[in-house]
Scaffold this active site. Structure first.
Site, mmCIF file in Angstrom:
data_model
loop_
_atom_site.group_PDB
_atom_site.id
_atom_site.type_symbol
_atom_site.label_atom_id
_atom_site.label_comp_id
_atom_site.label_asym_id
_atom_site.label_seq_id
_atom_site.Cartn_x
_atom_site.Cartn_y
_atom_site.Cartn_z
ATOM 1 N N SER A 12 -2.849 4.057 -3.921
ATOM 2 C CA SER A 12 -1.806 3.137 -3.890
ATOM 3 C C SER A 12 -1.928 2.006 -2.779
ATOM 4 O O SER A 12 -1.532 0.786 -3.606
ATOM 5 C CB SER A 12 -0.195 4.028 -2.877
ATOM 6 N N ASN A 13 -2.971 1.963 -2.677
ATOM 7 C CA ASN A 13 -3.526 0.597 -1.978
ATOM 8 C C ASN A 13 -4.693 -0.539 -2.382
ATOM 9 O O ASN A 13 -4.117 -1.036 -2.776
ATOM 10 C CB ASN A 13 -4.688 1.263 -0.431
ATOM 11 N N MET A 89 -13.197 8.292 1.017
ATOM 12 C CA MET A 89 -13.207 8.868 1.652
ATOM 13 C C MET A 89 -14.847 9.275 2.337
ATOM 14 O O MET A 89 -14.631 9.838 2.325
ATOM 15 C CB MET A 89 -12.757 10.728 1.724
ATOM 16 N N ARG A 90 -15.251 8.599 1.598
ATOM 17 C CA ARG A 90 -17.349 8.793 2.136
ATOM 18 C C ARG A 90 -17.501 7.691 3.172
ATOM 19 O O ARG A 90 -16.769 6.125 2.195
ATOM 20 C CB ARG A 90 -18.191 9.221 0.722
ATOM 21 N N ASN A 106 -12.295 -1.855 4.019
ATOM 22 C CA ASN A 106 -11.056 -1.145 4.408
ATOM 23 C C ASN A 106 -9.847 -1.162 5.236
ATOM 24 O O ASN A 106 -9.995 -2.352 6.136
ATOM 25 C CB ASN A 106 -12.751 -0.240 5.431
ATOM 26 N N HIS A 108 -7.269 1.723 7.827
ATOM 27 C CA HIS A 108 -6.976 2.437 8.021
ATOM 28 C C HIS A 108 -6.219 2.447 8.843
ATOM 29 O O HIS A 108 -5.962 1.613 9.117
ATOM 30 C CB HIS A 108 -8.553 2.282 9.185
ATOM 31 N N THR A 171 3.826 1.534 4.051
ATOM 32 C CA THR A 171 4.751 0.738 3.304
ATOM 33 C C THR A 171 3.948 -0.995 3.982
ATOM 34 O O THR A 171 3.909 -1.718 3.526
ATOM 35 C CB THR A 171 6.261 0.638 3.485
ATOM 36 N N GLU A 173 0.558 -0.720 5.002
ATOM 37 C CA GLU A 173 -0.316 -0.876 4.227
ATOM 38 C C GLU A 173 -0.817 -1.381 2.770
ATOM 39 O O GLU A 173 -0.875 -2.975 3.263
ATOM 40 C CB GLU A 173 -1.428 0.689 4.247
HETATM 41 C C1 GRF Z 1 -4.116 5.638 3.492
HETATM 42 O O1 GRF Z 1 -3.348 5.461 4.503
HETATM 43 C C2 GRF Z 1 -5.201 4.755 3.644
HETATM 44 O O2 GRF Z 1 -4.973 4.273 4.736
HETATM 45 C C3 GRF Z 1 -5.774 5.911 3.902
HETATM 46 O O3 GRF Z 1 -6.047 6.735 2.617
HETATM 47 C C4 GRF Z 1 -4.392 7.176 2.592
HETATM 48 C C5 GRF Z 1 -4.113 6.874 1.123
HETATM 49 O O4 GRF Z 1 -4.728 5.663 0.810
HETATM 50 N N1 GRF Z 1 -7.239 5.135 3.631
HETATM 51 P P1 GRF Z 1 -3.855 5.418 -1.351
HETATM 52 O O5 GRF Z 1 -2.771 5.529 -1.014
HETATM 53 O O6 GRF Z 1 -5.887 6.338 -1.507
HETATM 54 O O7 GRF Z 1 -4.512 4.311 -1.509
#
Ligand code: GRF
Length: 202
Positions: A12-13, A89-90, A106, A108, A171, A173
């Site tokens: 989503s980001n 996530m790595r 990044n 967070h 929201t 982010e």
């Molecule tokens: C989000 O909370 C982001 O801050 C964290 O992973 C979550 C999911 O992110 N790093 P996204 O929807 O895959 O961008």
């Protein structure tokens, strides 16, 4: 500026960045989306926007070095100016980060330096925080330790669960990351001497 986004999940980001970058005056474009998971939902969403995607399943590689070598080679082909980790996530190795020193961002889901690492929303609730939020920062060798570029806060409500708080933080982010990318792509914020330095008023 050319940007490659890295995702591991829904993205989503990454989507928020891609939508912001579609504006004609935005100083960056998302030229590719990479993932360490072939099944990452964000890959389909990026492809639907016409953005080239590539998956690097960790299990396809003998070790972290081979995994990163393949990613770095693919990156070279896109010649990115910036890398945006978005739900990736790595942890990147120091050697990888050194290749893109000061050019990896990044996001967070906490107000760093509070709550680095995982399960940030439950930890904020358990700690009795009255605010929570997100941090967009430059990536350095330590996890969630790089200098902050943009932060945004939201209230924590008494009946919040990790899920309701996560949704509220998401929201902000989705507003914070495009703003941070604009600031860095325009050269208004850069990493210098391990700090995020702004030239003038932001
Ligand atoms: C989000 O909370 C982001 O801050 C964290 O992973 C979550 C999911 O992110 N790093 P996204 O929807 O895959 O961008």
């Amino acid at each position: 500026k050319r940007v490659v986004a890295f995702i591991s999940g829904g993205g989503s980001n990454m989507l928020a960045l891609a939508k912001a970058a579609a504006a004609p005056d935005f100083p960056a474009e998302i030229v590719a989306v990479f993932s360490d998971k072939a099944e990452a939902g964000g890959l389909e969403k990026a492809a639907a926007l016409g953005i080239p995607t590539r998956a690097f399943p960790r299990r396809d590689f003998s070790g972290k070095e081979a995994h990163e070598a393949a990613i770095l080679a693919a990156l070279d082909a896109h010649a990115p100016d910036l890398i945006c980790l978005a739900g990736y996530m790595r942890l990147l190795s120091a050697a990888f980060i050194a290749r893109y020193e000061g050019r990896i961002l990044n996001i967070h889901p906490a107000l760093l330096p509070l709550f680095p690492g995982l399960d940030t929303h439950q930890r904020a609730i358990d700690a009795g925080m009255r605010i929570a939020g997100c941090t967009v920062h430059f990536v350095t060798e330590g996890m969630d330790e790089g200098p902050s570029i943009v932060q945004a806060a939201v209230p924590v409500r008494p009946d919040d669960t990790a899920g309701t708080l996560a949704a509220r933080v998401l929201t902000v982010e989705h507003r914070s990351y495009p703003l941070a990318l604009r600031l860095v792509a325009e050269g208004r914020v850069r990493m210098e001497g391990g700090r995020a330095v702004a030239d003038g008023p932001l």
